[in-house]
Design a protein around this motif. Sequence first.
Motif, PDB file in Angstrom:
ATOM      1  N   GLY A  34      -2.860 -13.253  -6.093  1.00 20.06           N
ATOM      2  CA  GLY A  34      -3.718 -12.084  -6.062  1.00 20.06           C
ATOM      3  C   GLY A  34      -3.826 -11.534  -7.467  1.00 20.06           C
ATOM      4  N   VAL A  35      -4.623 -10.507  -7.639  1.00 20.56           N
ATOM      5  CA  VAL A  35      -4.767  -9.886  -8.946  1.00 20.56           C
ATOM      6  C   VAL A  35      -4.614  -8.375  -8.784  1.00 20.56           C
ATOM      7  N   THR A  36      -3.841  -7.790  -9.685  1.00 21.94           N
ATOM      8  CA  THR A  36      -3.662  -6.338  -9.658  1.00 21.94           C
ATOM      9  C   THR A  36      -4.143  -5.718 -10.964  1.00 21.94           C
ATOM     10  N   GLY A  48      -4.590   1.064 -18.091  1.00 19.11           N
ATOM     11  CA  GLY A  48      -4.325   0.045 -17.081  1.00 19.11           C
ATOM     12  C   GLY A  48      -4.515  -1.351 -17.637  1.00 19.11           C
ATOM     13  N   MET A  49      -3.895  -2.315 -17.009  1.00 17.68           N
ATOM     14  CA  MET A  49      -4.030  -3.716 -17.423  1.00 17.68           C
ATOM     15  C   MET A  49      -4.032  -4.623 -16.202  1.00 17.68           C
ATOM     16  N   ALA A  50      -4.796  -5.713 -16.293  1.00 17.58           N
ATOM     17  CA  ALA A  50      -4.794  -6.717 -15.225  1.00 17.58           C
ATOM     18  C   ALA A  50      -3.468  -7.465 -15.254  1.00 17.58           C
ATOM     19  N   ALA A  51      -2.925  -7.739 -14.092  1.00 14.78           N
ATOM     20  CA  ALA A  51      -1.667  -8.499 -14.018  1.00 14.78           C
ATOM     21  C   ALA A  51      -1.606  -9.275 -12.698  1.00 14.78           C
ATOM     22  N   ASN A  52      -1.317 -10.557 -12.818  1.00 16.92           N
ATOM     23  CA  ASN A  52      -1.121 -11.339 -11.593  1.00 16.92           C
ATOM     24  C   ASN A  52       0.336 -11.759 -11.422  1.00 16.92           C
ATOM     25  N   SER A  53       1.207 -11.232 -12.269  1.00 17.68           N
ATOM     26  CA  SER A  53       2.638 -11.555 -12.172  1.00 17.68           C
ATOM     27  C   SER A  53       3.353 -10.620 -11.211  1.00 17.68           C
ATOM     28  N   LEU A  66       6.887  -7.002 -12.096  1.00 17.44           N
ATOM     29  CA  LEU A  66       5.743  -7.580 -12.799  1.00 17.44           C
ATOM     30  C   LEU A  66       6.204  -7.954 -14.190  1.00 17.44           C
ATOM     31  N   CYS A  67       5.422  -8.801 -14.842  1.00 18.45           N
ATOM     32  CA  CYS A  67       5.846  -9.329 -16.142  1.00 18.45           C
ATOM     33  C   CYS A  67       4.790  -9.085 -17.213  1.00 18.45           C
ATOM     34  N   PRO A  68       4.874  -7.963 -17.910  1.00 18.41           N
ATOM     35  CA  PRO A  68       3.963  -7.734 -19.042  1.00 18.41           C
ATOM     36  C   PRO A  68       4.380  -8.547 -20.266  1.00 18.41           C
ATOM     37  N   ALA A  69       3.383  -8.991 -21.016  1.00 18.53           N
ATOM     38  CA  ALA A  69       3.664  -9.706 -22.268  1.00 18.53           C
ATOM     39  C   ALA A  69       4.244  -8.735 -23.283  1.00 18.53           C
ATOM     40  N   GLN A 102      -9.505  -6.999 -21.322  1.00 22.04           N
ATOM     41  CA  GLN A 102     -10.167  -6.996 -22.633  1.00 22.04           C
ATOM     42  C   GLN A 102      -9.659  -5.844 -23.487  1.00 22.04           C
ATOM     43  N   ARG A 103      -9.614  -6.105 -24.776  1.00 23.59           N
ATOM     44  CA  ARG A 103      -9.252  -5.027 -25.702  1.00 23.59           C
ATOM     45  C   ARG A 103     -10.517  -4.440 -26.308  1.00 23.59           C
ATOM     46  N   GLY A 104     -10.410  -3.194 -26.753  1.00 25.04           N
ATOM     47  CA  GLY A 104     -11.534  -2.558 -27.450  1.00 25.04           C
ATOM     48  C   GLY A 104     -12.643  -2.108 -26.524  1.00 25.04           C
ATOM     49  N   ASP A 106     -13.628   0.526 -23.029  1.00 27.59           N
ATOM     50  CA  ASP A 106     -13.135   1.614 -22.183  1.00 27.59           C
ATOM     51  C   ASP A 106     -12.998   1.043 -20.776  1.00 27.59           C
ATOM     52  N   ARG A 107     -11.789   0.704 -20.392  1.00 22.85           N
ATOM     53  CA  ARG A 107     -11.576  -0.028 -19.135  1.00 22.85           C
ATOM     54  C   ARG A 107     -11.933   0.802 -17.908  1.00 22.85           C
ATOM     55  N   PHE A 108     -11.835   2.114 -18.016  1.00 23.44           N
ATOM     56  CA  PHE A 108     -12.106   2.973 -16.862  1.00 23.44           C
ATOM     57  C   PHE A 108     -13.541   3.510 -16.848  1.00 23.44           C
ATOM     58  N   ASP A 141       8.680 -14.449 -24.064  1.00 26.13           N
ATOM     59  CA  ASP A 141       7.631 -13.607 -24.659  1.00 26.13           C
ATOM     60  C   ASP A 141       7.096 -12.567 -23.672  1.00 26.13           C
ATOM     61  N   HIS A 142       7.718 -12.466 -22.520  1.00 25.22           N
ATOM     62  CA  HIS A 142       7.369 -11.443 -21.533  1.00 25.22           C
ATOM     63  C   HIS A 142       8.599 -10.593 -21.192  1.00 25.22           C
ATOM     64  N   THR A 143       8.363  -9.567 -20.407  1.00 23.84           N
ATOM     65  CA  THR A 143       9.425  -8.695 -19.928  1.00 23.84           C
ATOM     66  C   THR A 143       9.339  -8.652 -18.400  1.00 23.84           C
ATOM     67  N   ARG A 167     -10.059 -19.224 -12.387  1.00 29.67           N
ATOM     68  CA  ARG A 167     -11.272 -18.787 -11.690  1.00 29.67           C
ATOM     69  C   ARG A 167     -10.936 -17.718 -10.667  1.00 29.67           C
ATOM     70  N   TYR A 168     -11.928 -16.857 -10.423  1.00 29.49           N
ATOM     71  CA  TYR A 168     -11.780 -15.846  -9.389  1.00 29.49           C
ATOM     72  C   TYR A 168     -12.459 -16.325  -8.124  1.00 29.49           C
ATOM     73  N   GLY A 169     -11.874 -15.982  -7.002  1.00 30.04           N
ATOM     74  CA  GLY A 169     -12.474 -16.320  -5.723  1.00 30.04           C
ATOM     75  C   GLY A 169     -12.085 -15.307  -4.676  1.00 30.04           C
TER      76      GLY A 169
HETATM   77  C1  LIG Z   1      -6.173 -12.465 -13.755  1.00 30.03           C
HETATM   78  C2  LIG Z   1      -5.345 -11.949 -14.901  1.00 30.03           C
HETATM   79  C3  LIG Z   1      -3.980 -11.809 -14.776  1.00 30.03           C
HETATM   80  C4  LIG Z   1      -3.197 -11.328 -15.817  1.00 30.03           C
HETATM   81  N1  LIG Z   1      -1.859 -11.170 -15.646  1.00 30.03           N
HETATM   82  C5  LIG Z   1      -1.102 -10.697 -16.655  1.00 30.03           C
HETATM   83  C6  LIG Z   1       0.298 -10.475 -16.477  1.00 30.03           C
HETATM   84  O1  LIG Z   1       0.850 -10.695 -15.401  1.00 30.03           O
HETATM   85  N2  LIG Z   1       1.004 -10.008 -17.540  1.00 30.03           N
HETATM   86  C7  LIG Z   1       0.405  -9.739 -18.755  1.00 30.03           C
HETATM   87  O2  LIG Z   1       1.086  -9.322 -19.668  1.00 30.03           O
HETATM   88  N3  LIG Z   1      -0.913  -9.928 -18.942  1.00 30.03           N
HETATM   89  C8  LIG Z   1      -1.678 -10.396 -17.924  1.00 30.03           C
HETATM   90  N4  LIG Z   1      -3.007 -10.572 -18.094  1.00 30.03           N
HETATM   91  C9  LIG Z   1      -3.599 -10.280 -19.403  1.00 30.03           C
HETATM   92  C10 LIG Z   1      -3.679  -8.808 -19.639  1.00 30.03           C
HETATM   93  O3  LIG Z   1      -4.437  -8.106 -18.689  1.00 30.03           O
HETATM   94  C11 LIG Z   1      -4.297  -8.577 -21.028  1.00 30.03           C
HETATM   95  O4  LIG Z   1      -3.825  -9.523 -21.922  1.00 30.03           O
HETATM   96  C12 LIG Z   1      -3.903  -7.301 -21.583  1.00 30.03           C
HETATM   97  O5  LIG Z   1      -4.425  -6.264 -20.795  1.00 30.03           O
HETATM   98  C13 LIG Z   1      -4.346  -7.211 -23.033  1.00 30.03           C
HETATM   99  O6  LIG Z   1      -4.507  -5.928 -23.408  1.00 30.03           O
HETATM  100  P1  LIG Z   1      -3.356  -4.892 -23.762  1.00 30.03           P
HETATM  101  O7  LIG Z   1      -2.936  -5.132 -25.155  1.00 30.03           O
HETATM  102  O8  LIG Z   1      -4.096  -3.646 -23.554  1.00 30.03           O
HETATM  103  O9  LIG Z   1      -2.214  -5.039 -22.825  1.00 30.03           O
HETATM  104  C14 LIG Z   1      -3.803 -11.022 -17.058  1.00 30.03           C
HETATM  105  C15 LIG Z   1      -5.191 -11.167 -17.203  1.00 30.03           C
HETATM  106  C16 LIG Z   1      -5.953 -11.624 -16.143  1.00 30.03           C
HETATM  107  C17 LIG Z   1      -7.430 -11.754 -16.312  1.00 30.03           C
END
Ligand SMILES: Cc1cc2nc3c(=O)[nH]c(=O)nc-3n(C[C@H](O)[C@H](O)[C@H](O)COP(=O)(O)O)c2cc1C
Length: 180
Positions: A34-36, A48-53, A66-69, A102-104, A106-108, A141-143, A167-169
């Motif tokens: 899934g994607v959050t 906010g940031m996309a994360a599938n971890s 969850l695992c942010p980079a 995406q960076r740069g 306005d995500r909201f 490289d993640h936490t 891909r998204y589905g």
């Molecule tokens: C479907 C999808 C899943 C993602 N999952 C993660 C994740 O689990 N952990 C993470 O650090 N980045 C993940 N990313 C990437 C981050 O969303 C993105 O690199 C990050 O928001 C970059 O911007 P930031 O510097 O504002 O964090 C994912 C991106 C996508 C499209």
Amino acid sequence: MDVPGGNGPTESGERMPDIPAALFREVLGCLPTGVTVVAAEGGRGPVGMAANSFTSVSLEPPMVLLCPARSSSTWPQIRAAGRFCVNVMHERHSEMTRRFAQRGVDRFAGLGWHPRPGGPAIEDAVAWIDCVLLDEHDAGDHTIVVAEVVAIEASEDTSPLVFHRGRYGGFLHGAPEDSG
Ligand SMILES: Cc1cc2nc3c(=O)[nH]c(=O)nc-3n(C[C@H](O)[C@H](O)[C@H](O)COP(=O)(O)O)c2cc1C
């Protein structure tokens, strides 16, 4: 599965020393997720940031991870808030999800949301999971972020966005709608 340029085990069963990042992504991407969007109240509006971890960890007490980079610029802002709302994205949300990676931008911008106990709740998400940050563990490289769940809600329309091999589905209503 046979992946071109695959990096199989050695005859002794030990792992090969160098697994290229692209191959790692390709093979691990075979697991659909899934994607959050993990969102919090930042100092100057929502972040906010996309994360599938994201995944569940413990039922009693309710905990998730969850695992942010380490390179993420958004995670430190979420950490500073100490709490966040995990928005489980709807299958209609592929464009929006892309923006949250995406960076740069306005995500909201133009997005409907309201505050919840953890942070911003995106309208039409499939579910909202409000979390309080508990712990962070180094993992390459993640936490690994462990959080306690303090509130939850699911929408009635539970058609989640699915991410698979870049891909998204959709899950309930058919075939992949576009490519990442
Ligand atoms: C479907 C999808 C899943 C993602 N999952 C993660 C994740 O689990 N952990 C993470 O650090 N980045 C993940 N990313 C990437 C981050 O969303 C993105 O690199 C990050 O928001 C970059 O911007 P930031 O510097 O504002 O964090 C994912 C991106 C996508 C499209």
